[in-house]
Design an enzyme around this catalytic site. Sequence first.
Site, short mmCIF file in Angstrom:
data_model
loop_
_atom_site.label_atom_id
_atom_site.label_comp_id
_atom_site.label_asym_id
_atom_site.label_seq_id
_atom_site.Cartn_x
_atom_site.Cartn_y
_atom_site.Cartn_z
N PRO A 89 28.34 -10.56 -34.62
CA PRO A 89 29.74 -11.61 -33.79
C PRO A 89 29.66 -12.82 -35.24
O PRO A 89 30.75 -12.89 -35.15
CB PRO A 89 28.89 -11.99 -32.79
CG PRO A 89 27.43 -11.80 -32.21
CD PRO A 89 27.14 -11.01 -33.03
N GLU A 116 18.20 -11.64 -30.65
CA GLU A 116 18.80 -13.00 -31.57
C GLU A 116 19.87 -13.02 -33.04
O GLU A 116 20.06 -13.76 -32.92
CB GLU A 116 17.29 -13.50 -31.75
CG GLU A 116 17.43 -14.60 -30.08
CD GLU A 116 18.76 -15.56 -29.86
OE1 GLU A 116 18.97 -16.03 -30.68
OE2 GLU A 116 18.85 -15.06 -28.43
N ARG A 154 40.02 8.48 -36.66
CA ARG A 154 41.35 8.81 -36.61
C ARG A 154 42.32 9.04 -37.38
O ARG A 154 42.90 9.37 -37.40
CB ARG A 154 41.67 8.71 -34.98
CG ARG A 154 41.70 6.89 -35.08
CD ARG A 154 42.69 6.07 -34.09
NE ARG A 154 43.50 6.76 -33.67
CZ ARG A 154 44.78 6.04 -34.13
NH1 ARG A 154 45.00 5.16 -35.15
NH2 ARG A 154 45.75 5.66 -33.92
N ASP A 169 51.36 4.02 -36.10
CA ASP A 169 51.29 3.15 -35.12
C ASP A 169 51.51 1.74 -35.53
O ASP A 169 51.92 1.68 -36.59
CB ASP A 169 49.66 2.96 -35.78
CG ASP A 169 48.40 4.93 -34.72
OD1 ASP A 169 46.79 4.32 -35.03
OD2 ASP A 169 49.29 5.47 -33.63
N1 ADE Z 1 26.87 -7.94 -32.06
C1 ADE Z 1 27.56 -8.61 -30.68
N2 ADE Z 1 28.15 -8.96 -30.49
C2 ADE Z 1 29.64 -8.09 -31.06
C3 ADE Z 1 30.47 -7.80 -31.83
N3 ADE Z 1 31.38 -8.95 -31.25
N4 ADE Z 1 30.51 -7.84 -32.71
C4 ADE Z 1 29.97 -6.55 -33.48
N5 ADE Z 1 28.48 -6.83 -32.64
C5 ADE Z 1 28.14 -7.50 -32.33
#
Ligand code: ADE
Length: 235
Positions: A89, A116, A154, A169
């Site tokens: 994330p 974590e 793709r 697209d």
């Molecule tokens: N792992 C946990 N959340 C994620 C996200 N939003 N994007 C990529 N990998 C992740």
Amino acid sequence: MRIDILSLFPQMFDSPFGESIIRRAIDRGLVSILIHNIRDFTHDKHHTVDDYPYGGGSGMVLKPAPLFEAVESIKEEIGDASPVILLTPQGRLFCHQMAQELSTQPNLILICGHYEGVDERVREHLVTDEVSIGEYVLTGGELAAMVVVDAVVRLLPGVLSSEQASQEDSYAQGFLEYPQYTRPQAYKGWEVPPVYFQGIIRKLPHGGVSKLFNAPWSVVLTFWGRLFCPKRREG
Ligand code: ADE
């Protein structure tokens, strides 16, 4: 293209890569996708992949050694040049432009993070890029890796029925696609607009232009905003 994915849950990939367009691309030899279980690169009896964080804190951290060993063993086969992408994330937000860039690579190595996070030495010395598929936290990087693979594969030549299909697209062209209708001409009293029977839409250079003018401004602005890969927000 060859894609190697490192995961603690390799079976998660069976269905998404075993169906439809990705499956056909694999069967036709346009891409090979190899899923590696990170536990296979451990040497202790319990196949330990994680440990408590130094300094305390909740949750577990993925140990560096299994990830380094896995990537090194893959690189022995494919060479050193491949991007090594950690799904997290905290990464750069994934977008169509990134998918296009990745689709030109002969190899990709994707690491699915978990718990974590991963030991910082992995981020500093093993991965070349960190990618997020959205500003929310998933239980692990697997779903994110599937999204990246789907968007990249793709775009590979020959995967879609014609290369035009991907070039047209919305995101590639910068226009919203115009609304599509199929039979019946009237459903629950809702008619297909007459313009669809006048051959006009096909004559426009981009059918999408007409939709752009019909869309509310909020939609248009959001759309244009998203065309540019957004940088991660600071703080
Ligand atoms: N792992 C946990 N959340 C994620 C996200 N939003 N994007 C990529 N990998 C992740």
